[in-house]
Design a protein around this motif. Structure first.
Motif, PDB file in Angstrom:
ATOM      1  N   ASP A  40       0.886  -1.158   0.000  1.00 16.86           N
ATOM      2  CA  ASP A  40       0.000   0.000   0.000  1.00 16.86           C
ATOM      3  C   ASP A  40       0.928   1.212   0.000  1.00 16.86           C
ATOM      4  O   ASP A  40       1.794   1.336   0.866  1.00 16.86           O
ATOM      5  CB  ASP A  40      -0.869  -0.027   1.258  1.00 16.86           C
ATOM      6  N   ALA A  41       0.782   2.106  -0.963  1.00 20.43           N
ATOM      7  CA  ALA A  41       1.690   3.238  -1.114  1.00 20.43           C
ATOM      8  C   ALA A  41       1.381   4.386  -0.176  1.00 20.43           C
ATOM      9  O   ALA A  41       2.089   5.393  -0.166  1.00 20.43           O
ATOM     10  CB  ALA A  41       1.663   3.740  -2.566  1.00 20.43           C
ATOM     11  N   VAL A  42       0.354   4.254   0.634  1.00 24.32           N
ATOM     12  CA  VAL A  42      -0.044   5.325   1.546  1.00 24.32           C
ATOM     13  C   VAL A  42       0.679   5.142   2.879  1.00 24.32           C
ATOM     14  O   VAL A  42       0.555   4.103   3.534  1.00 24.32           O
ATOM     15  CB  VAL A  42      -1.571   5.336   1.748  1.00 24.32           C
ATOM     16  N   CYS A  43       1.427   6.149   3.275  1.00 22.81           N
ATOM     17  CA  CYS A  43       2.164   6.098   4.538  1.00 22.81           C
ATOM     18  C   CYS A  43       1.171   6.049   5.698  1.00 22.81           C
ATOM     19  O   CYS A  43       0.212   6.831   5.732  1.00 22.81           O
ATOM     20  CB  CYS A  43       3.062   7.328   4.674  1.00 22.81           C
ATOM     21  N   PRO A  44       1.387   5.137   6.665  1.00 23.16           N
ATOM     22  CA  PRO A  44       0.470   5.025   7.782  1.00 23.16           C
ATOM     23  C   PRO A  44       0.537   6.198   8.766  1.00 23.16           C
ATOM     24  O   PRO A  44      -0.276   6.281   9.680  1.00 23.16           O
ATOM     25  CB  PRO A  44       0.884   3.719   8.464  1.00 23.16           C
ATOM     26  N   HIS A  45       1.457   7.141   8.551  1.00 18.45           N
ATOM     27  CA  HIS A  45       1.557   8.278   9.463  1.00 18.45           C
ATOM     28  C   HIS A  45       0.466   9.306   9.179  1.00 18.45           C
ATOM     29  O   HIS A  45      -0.401   9.525  10.019  1.00 18.45           O
ATOM     30  CB  HIS A  45       2.950   8.920   9.368  1.00 18.45           C
ATOM     31  N   GLN A  46       0.499   9.919   8.003  1.00 14.05           N
ATOM     32  CA  GLN A  46      -0.497  10.942   7.686  1.00 14.05           C
ATOM     33  C   GLN A  46      -1.054  10.815   6.275  1.00 14.05           C
ATOM     34  O   GLN A  46      -1.613  11.754   5.740  1.00 14.05           O
ATOM     35  CB  GLN A  46       0.079  12.348   7.888  1.00 14.05           C
ATOM     36  N   GLY A  47      -0.888   9.669   5.656  1.00 16.65           N
ATOM     37  CA  GLY A  47      -1.545   9.412   4.385  1.00 16.65           C
ATOM     38  C   GLY A  47      -0.864   9.918   3.136  1.00 16.65           C
ATOM     39  O   GLY A  47      -1.465   9.905   2.067  1.00 16.65           O
ATOM     40  N   ALA A  48       0.381  10.348   3.221  1.00 12.55           N
ATOM     41  CA  ALA A  48       1.099  10.764   2.019  1.00 12.55           C
ATOM     42  C   ALA A  48       1.467   9.523   1.212  1.00 12.55           C
ATOM     43  O   ALA A  48       1.653   8.438   1.763  1.00 12.55           O
ATOM     44  CB  ALA A  48       2.367  11.526   2.380  1.00 12.55           C
ATOM     45  N   VAL A  49       1.581   9.676  -0.102  1.00 14.34           N
ATOM     46  CA  VAL A  49       2.012   8.569  -0.953  1.00 14.34           C
ATOM     47  C   VAL A  49       3.535   8.521  -0.909  1.00 14.34           C
ATOM     48  O   VAL A  49       4.211   9.534  -1.111  1.00 14.34           O
ATOM     49  CB  VAL A  49       1.496   8.749  -2.396  1.00 14.34           C
TER      50      VAL A  49
ATOM     51  N   PRO B  96       8.167   8.937  11.935  1.00 11.04           N
ATOM     52  CA  PRO B  96       6.956   9.032  12.745  1.00 11.04           C
ATOM     53  C   PRO B  96       5.872   8.007  12.397  1.00 11.04           C
ATOM     54  O   PRO B  96       4.897   7.884  13.129  1.00 11.04           O
ATOM     55  CB  PRO B  96       6.459  10.452  12.482  1.00 11.04           C
ATOM     56  N   ALA B  97       6.027   7.258  11.308  1.00  9.52           N
ATOM     57  CA  ALA B  97       5.006   6.256  10.967  1.00  9.52           C
ATOM     58  C   ALA B  97       4.901   5.245  12.108  1.00  9.52           C
ATOM     59  O   ALA B  97       5.915   4.753  12.590  1.00  9.52           O
ATOM     60  CB  ALA B  97       5.351   5.559   9.663  1.00  9.52           C
ATOM     61  N   PRO B  98       3.688   4.910  12.529  1.00  8.98           N
ATOM     62  CA  PRO B  98       3.520   3.985  13.655  1.00  8.98           C
ATOM     63  C   PRO B  98       3.781   2.527  13.296  1.00  8.98           C
ATOM     64  O   PRO B  98       3.973   1.695  14.178  1.00  8.98           O
ATOM     65  CB  PRO B  98       2.062   4.193  14.062  1.00  8.98           C
ATOM     66  N   ARG B  99       3.782   2.204  12.017  1.00  3.75           N
ATOM     67  CA  ARG B  99       3.978   0.820  11.583  1.00  3.75           C
ATOM     68  C   ARG B  99       4.485   0.812  10.135  1.00  3.75           C
ATOM     69  O   ARG B  99       4.589   1.861   9.498  1.00  3.75           O
ATOM     70  CB  ARG B  99       2.672   0.035  11.690  1.00  3.75           C
TER      71      ARG B  99
END
Length: 171
Positions: free
Chosen positions: A111-120, A151-154
């Motif tokens: 999934d190309a969406v970063c789990p932090h704030q949704g940036a690709v 900062p991504a949580p996972r």
């Protein structure tokens, strides 16, 4: 005598301006929109619709079978043609899927969406083993999508893929 010089100067300037104007008209005439000939659907007030229906133009992701080239059928679950994914890199397809080819013939997807704030995230290139998020620099491993730092949580969510008929598809 001075009046003759002024007259010659004015005459030369007038000739130059008239020549430039004629050139401008010639350019505008040559660049103007050509109107269709009468009888070709372009008569004033008439319909400009094409006389034959338009085709899809061979869209490789049009799986209706009307691609027109008689080539291989594109799988309905195709993400991208395998040969479009760079070896040692990847690309984002369908706006949210990161498809990677870490080594020739090996494909991974996340999934190309970063789990932090949704940036690709940005695809890696030139064999870089790290996927970067451009917004806050979270880093993820190409090998398994796990979070390295930031900062991504996972990590990135994996997507199972396979190659079928020359296309990377969801498995």
């Amino acid at each position: 005598m001075p009046d003759e010089k002024v007259f010659n100067l004015c005459s030369a300037r007038r000739t130059l301006l008239l020549g430039a104007g004629a050139l401008g008209i010639a350019v505008l005439t040559g660049c103007g929109g050509d109107e269709p000939a009468p009888g070709a659907g372009g008569a004033p007030g008439g319909s400009a619709a094409p006389s034959a229906p338009a085709t899809t133009g061979g869209n490789p992701f049009d799986d209706t079978g009307s691609g027109g080239g008689g080539g291989p059928q594109v799988p309905s679950d195709a993400l991208v043609a395998a040969d479009e994914v760079p070896v040692g890199g990847g690309l984002v397809v369908k706006d949210t899927v990161l498809v990677l080819q870490p080594t020739k013939g090996t494909f991974k997807a996340y999934d190309a969406v970063c789990p932090h704030q949704g940036a690709v995230v940005d695809p890696p290139y030139d064999g870089n083993p790290i996927i970067m998020c451009p917004r806050h620099n979270s880093k993820f491993k190409v090998a398994d999508g796990s979070r390295v730092e930031g900062p991504a949580p996972r990590g990135l969510k994996g997507i199972k893929v396979a190659v079928r008929s020359g296309y990377v598809v969801r498995a």
